[in-house]
Design a protein around this motif. Structure first.
Motif, PDB file in Angstrom:
ATOM      1  N   PHE A 243       0.815  -1.200   0.000  1.00  0.00           N
ATOM      2  CA  PHE A 243       0.000   0.000   0.000  1.00  0.00           C
ATOM      3  C   PHE A 243       0.856   1.261   0.000  1.00  0.00           C
ATOM      4  O   PHE A 243       0.443   2.296  -0.510  1.00  0.00           O
ATOM      5  N   SER A 244       2.060   1.166   0.580  1.00  0.00           N
ATOM      6  CA  SER A 244       2.951   2.328   0.614  1.00  0.00           C
ATOM      7  C   SER A 244       3.451   2.685  -0.771  1.00  0.00           C
ATOM      8  O   SER A 244       3.745   3.849  -1.048  1.00  0.00           O
ATOM      9  N   PHE A 245       3.571   1.687  -1.654  1.00  0.00           N
ATOM     10  CA  PHE A 245       4.060   1.947  -3.002  1.00  0.00           C
ATOM     11  C   PHE A 245       3.229   3.014  -3.701  1.00  0.00           C
ATOM     12  O   PHE A 245       3.777   3.920  -4.331  1.00  0.00           O
ATOM     13  N   ASP A 246       1.894   2.893  -3.605  1.00  0.00           N
ATOM     14  CA  ASP A 246       1.058   3.829  -4.363  1.00  0.00           C
ATOM     15  C   ASP A 246       1.238   5.263  -3.877  1.00  0.00           C
ATOM     16  O   ASP A 246       1.257   6.192  -4.675  1.00  0.00           O
ATOM     17  N   GLY A 247       1.377   5.450  -2.547  1.00  0.00           N
ATOM     18  CA  GLY A 247       1.592   6.793  -2.036  1.00  0.00           C
ATOM     19  C   GLY A 247       2.917   7.378  -2.470  1.00  0.00           C
ATOM     20  O   GLY A 247       3.000   8.537  -2.884  1.00  0.00           O
ATOM     21  N   VAL A 248       3.976   6.573  -2.385  1.00  0.00           N
ATOM     22  CA  VAL A 248       5.314   7.042  -2.758  1.00  0.00           C
ATOM     23  C   VAL A 248       5.396   7.313  -4.255  1.00  0.00           C
ATOM     24  O   VAL A 248       5.887   8.363  -4.696  1.00  0.00           O
ATOM     25  N   ILE A 249       4.903   6.366  -5.043  1.00  0.00           N
ATOM     26  CA  ILE A 249       4.942   6.541  -6.499  1.00  0.00           C
ATOM     27  C   ILE A 249       4.053   7.706  -6.919  1.00  0.00           C
ATOM     28  O   ILE A 249       4.433   8.529  -7.760  1.00  0.00           O
ATOM     29  N   GLY A 250       2.871   7.797  -6.309  1.00  0.00           N
ATOM     30  CA  GLY A 250       1.976   8.896  -6.637  1.00  0.00           C
ATOM     31  C   GLY A 250       2.569  10.243  -6.274  1.00  0.00           C
ATOM     32  O   GLY A 250       2.308  11.254  -6.943  1.00  0.00           O
ATOM     33  N   ALA A 251       3.406  10.275  -5.236  1.00  0.00           N
ATOM     34  CA  ALA A 251       4.029  11.532  -4.819  1.00  0.00           C
ATOM     35  C   ALA A 251       4.942  12.097  -5.895  1.00  0.00           C
ATOM     36  O   ALA A 251       5.094  13.318  -6.017  1.00  0.00           O
ATOM     37  N   PHE A 252       5.556  11.218  -6.691  1.00  0.00           N
ATOM     38  CA  PHE A 252       6.436  11.683  -7.764  1.00  0.00           C
ATOM     39  C   PHE A 252       5.648  12.428  -8.847  1.00  0.00           C
ATOM     40  O   PHE A 252       6.223  13.194  -9.617  1.00  0.00           O
ATOM     41  N   ALA A 253       4.337  12.187  -8.894  1.00  0.00           N
ATOM     42  CA  ALA A 253       3.514  12.933  -9.847  1.00  0.00           C
ATOM     43  C   ALA A 253       3.223  14.343  -9.340  1.00  0.00           C
ATOM     44  O   ALA A 253       2.759  15.189 -10.103  1.00  0.00           O
ATOM     45  N   ILE A 254       3.502  14.597  -8.049  1.00  0.00           N
ATOM     46  CA  ILE A 254       3.230  15.894  -7.451  1.00  0.00           C
ATOM     47  C   ILE A 254       4.501  16.702  -7.227  1.00  0.00           C
ATOM     48  O   ILE A 254       4.540  17.904  -7.478  1.00  0.00           O
ATOM     49  N   THR A 255       5.575  16.061  -6.760  1.00  0.00           N
ATOM     50  CA  THR A 255       6.825  16.771  -6.525  1.00  0.00           C
ATOM     51  C   THR A 255       8.014  15.825  -6.642  1.00  0.00           C
ATOM     52  O   THR A 255       7.880  14.615  -6.405  1.00  0.00           O
ATOM     53  N   ASN A 256       9.176  16.380  -6.992  1.00  0.00           N
ATOM     54  CA  ASN A 256      10.425  15.616  -7.037  1.00  0.00           C
ATOM     55  C   ASN A 256      11.321  15.923  -5.837  1.00  0.00           C
ATOM     56  O   ASN A 256      12.411  15.367  -5.722  1.00  0.00           O
ATOM     57  N   ASP A 257      10.870  16.824  -4.972  1.00  0.00           N
ATOM     58  CA  ASP A 257      11.657  17.240  -3.806  1.00  0.00           C
ATOM     59  C   ASP A 257      11.496  16.201  -2.699  1.00  0.00           C
ATOM     60  O   ASP A 257      10.409  16.049  -2.130  1.00  0.00           O
ATOM     61  N   ILE A 258      12.581  15.489  -2.363  1.00  0.00           N
ATOM     62  CA  ILE A 258      12.470  14.398  -1.388  1.00  0.00           C
ATOM     63  C   ILE A 258      12.197  14.905   0.016  1.00  0.00           C
ATOM     64  O   ILE A 258      11.642  14.171   0.840  1.00  0.00           O
ATOM     65  N   VAL A 259      12.572  16.155   0.323  1.00  0.00           N
ATOM     66  CA  VAL A 259      12.290  16.693   1.661  1.00  0.00           C
ATOM     67  C   VAL A 259      10.794  16.928   1.828  1.00  0.00           C
ATOM     68  O   VAL A 259      10.188  16.495   2.816  1.00  0.00           O
TER      69      VAL A 259
ATOM     70  N   MET B 292       8.507  15.567   0.016  1.00  0.00           N
ATOM     71  CA  MET B 292       7.887  14.256  -0.112  1.00  0.00           C
ATOM     72  C   MET B 292       7.909  13.518   1.224  1.00  0.00           C
ATOM     73  O   MET B 292       6.902  12.939   1.653  1.00  0.00           O
ATOM     74  N   ALA B 293       9.056  13.559   1.896  1.00  0.00           N
ATOM     75  CA  ALA B 293       9.181  12.867   3.181  1.00  0.00           C
ATOM     76  C   ALA B 293       8.261  13.486   4.225  1.00  0.00           C
ATOM     77  O   ALA B 293       7.625  12.767   5.012  1.00  0.00           O
ATOM     78  N   LEU B 294       8.172  14.817   4.246  1.00  0.00           N
ATOM     79  CA  LEU B 294       7.302  15.489   5.212  1.00  0.00           C
ATOM     80  C   LEU B 294       5.836  15.131   4.972  1.00  0.00           C
ATOM     81  O   LEU B 294       5.110  14.758   5.904  1.00  0.00           O
ATOM     82  N   GLY B 295       5.395  15.237   3.722  1.00  0.00           N
ATOM     83  CA  GLY B 295       3.996  14.966   3.403  1.00  0.00           C
ATOM     84  C   GLY B 295       3.606  13.525   3.644  1.00  0.00           C
ATOM     85  O   GLY B 295       2.586  13.237   4.291  1.00  0.00           O
ATOM     86  N   LEU B 296       4.434  12.598   3.147  1.00  0.00           N
ATOM     87  CA  LEU B 296       4.110  11.178   3.307  1.00  0.00           C
ATOM     88  C   LEU B 296       4.246  10.735   4.755  1.00  0.00           C
ATOM     89  O   LEU B 296       3.506   9.859   5.220  1.00  0.00           O
ATOM     90  N   GLY B 297       5.201  11.344   5.483  1.00  0.00           N
ATOM     91  CA  GLY B 297       5.360  11.014   6.903  1.00  0.00           C
ATOM     92  C   GLY B 297       4.144  11.414   7.714  1.00  0.00           C
ATOM     93  O   GLY B 297       3.671  10.661   8.570  1.00  0.00           O
ATOM     94  N   ILE B 298       3.620  12.621   7.452  1.00  0.00           N
ATOM     95  CA  ILE B 298       2.397  13.071   8.134  1.00  0.00           C
ATOM     96  C   ILE B 298       1.239  12.129   7.802  1.00  0.00           C
ATOM     97  O   ILE B 298       0.491  11.694   8.685  1.00  0.00           O
ATOM     98  N   GLY B 299       1.098  11.803   6.517  1.00  0.00           N
ATOM     99  CA  GLY B 299       0.026  10.900   6.101  1.00  0.00           C
ATOM    100  C   GLY B 299       0.123   9.537   6.757  1.00  0.00           C
ATOM    101  O   GLY B 299      -0.886   8.966   7.200  1.00  0.00           O
TER     102      GLY B 299
END
Length: 381
Positions: free
Chosen positions: A264-280, A282-289
């Motif tokens: 299930f984590s794959f879809d969130g991480v992969i989907g995040a690349f469609a929104i931003t390429n900034d790993i910082v 990305m980490a903040l947003g996905l970590g909160i989620g």
């Protein structure tokens, strides 16, 4: 109850959003907020599945999953995995990828942009398979019945989702990949790269699904053995070794949940690349989620209400399908991050509203039935 369950999530949200403002200004704040909502919405079904299994486990194993498991989910899948994807796609050492992301954003952006066709193809295929397997399954509850009912009939054809995914990949490699967007606004032919990355995404999905099925089968076997042991103990009047059986069953539950959580984590991480390429960001947003998914899992276990909003799972999977299409389109065309994020939010909001309306209709129908029953009794008297 609410504050006790979601307290840590609220605290992490406040810290994460403040950090986003300091790091990327109000744009960073918006991106992190969208990523958080997207992760929560995409992982809602994950929380439902986790809660359904966790309630069968004892307090010790629940605590193990909600502590060790969340560390793996947040730090492993949400922080390390995005870096690994970029490192592999850009052929960089993971340490160099992190260093570049933090110290030389322009160079990192160039690597990510040039590697985007491979990332998009890999993620697009993975997400597309999740969506297709969901939409082709015949479910008792249907959100868009006019669409889901005929698709469920088509889903009886074996391997249909794989065939459709491969056709989409072939078309994408012949169209979008032929003029793939690169750093500096140039376009190059990335057909071979997109084909290989797309096949890798498909294989990854099938492998993760296979492991999940394996652990699920193991879990069912352990539950059957435990039930047989209980029956035999009752017949013989002997004391059974319940602790060992419960421990083995709980261990397989834990392994199954970890594999399922990773998938299930794959879809969130992969989907995040469609929104931003900034790993910082990305980490903040996905970590909160991820923290909210953990809190939501605990809440569902404690409250025991898993079916209040029955269409949310549908909305999340439609959002996954939309992200899959967007990722494949972004191989050639740039799409604004906000638009990409809002597509998922709108679909989730629509499914939530449909669920609320459905619950209201059911409540009204139940009320009218009770009212008519009372009228019949009084008239009979």
């Amino acid at each position: 109850m609410l504050l006790k369950t979601f307290g840590w999530s609220f605290a992490v949200t406040a810290i994460g959003l403040v950090a986003a403002v300091f790091y990327g200004g109000w744009t960073g704040f918006g991106v992190v907020a969208i990523l958080s909502i997207l992760e929560i919405s995409l992982s809602f079904d994950n929380a439902v599945v986790n809660a359904g299994i966790l309630k069968k486990m004892n307090a010790f194993w629940q605590k193990i999953f909600l502590t060790v498991g969340v560390l793996i989910a947040v730090f492993g899948m949400r922080l390390v995995f995005p870096v690994v994807i970029v490192a592999i796609s850009a052929q960089l050492n993971p340490i160099d990828a992190v260093d570049l992301a933090l110290t030389d954003k322009d160079q990192y952006q160039q690597y990510v942009t040039d590697a985007h066709p491979a990332i998009a193809a890999f993620g697009g295929m993975f997400l597309l398979m999740i969506f297709l397997d969901f939409i082709f399954e015949d479910r008792d509850i249907k959100w868009l019945a006019w669409l889901e009912r005929p698709l469920a009939k088509l889903g009886k054809v074996d391997m249909l989702s794989v065939c459709i995914a491969l056709i989409v990949l072939l078309i994408s490699s012949m169209t979008f990949a032929a003029h793939a967007h690169q750093h500096g606004g140039t376009h190059v032919d990335k057909a071979e790269t997109v084909l290989l990355a797309g096949i890798a995404g498909l294989i990854t999905y099938l492998a993760v699904g296979g492991l999940s099925s394996y652990f699920e089968d193991k879990l069912e076997e352990e539950e059957e053995r435990e039930h047989e042991a209980e029956e035999q103990a009752k017949r013989s009047g002997k004391q059974q070794s319940a602790v060992l059986l419960a421990g083995k069953a709980a261990f397989f539950m834990f392994l199954y949940l970890e594999v399922l959580d990773a998938s299930f984590s794959f879809d969130g991480v992969i989907g995040a690349f469609a929104i931003t390429n900034d790993i910082v960001l990305m980490a903040l947003g996905l970590g909160i989620g991820a923290m909210y998914v953990r809190s939501l899992t605990v809440y569902l276990v404690r409250q025991g209400t898993l079916d209040d909003y029955v269409y949310l799972e549908h909305g999340a999977h439609y959002a996954i399908g939309a992200l899959a299409v967007i990722l494949l389109v972004t191989i050639q065309y740039e799409i604004n991050e906000v638009i990409t994020g809002l597509v998922g939010v709108v679909l989730i909001a629509a499914s939530f509203w449909s669920s609320v309306r459905r619950n209201k209709r059911l409540a009204e129908a139940e009320g009218s039935t009770e009212g008519s029953g009372k009228a019949e009794v009084s008239s009979g008297v």
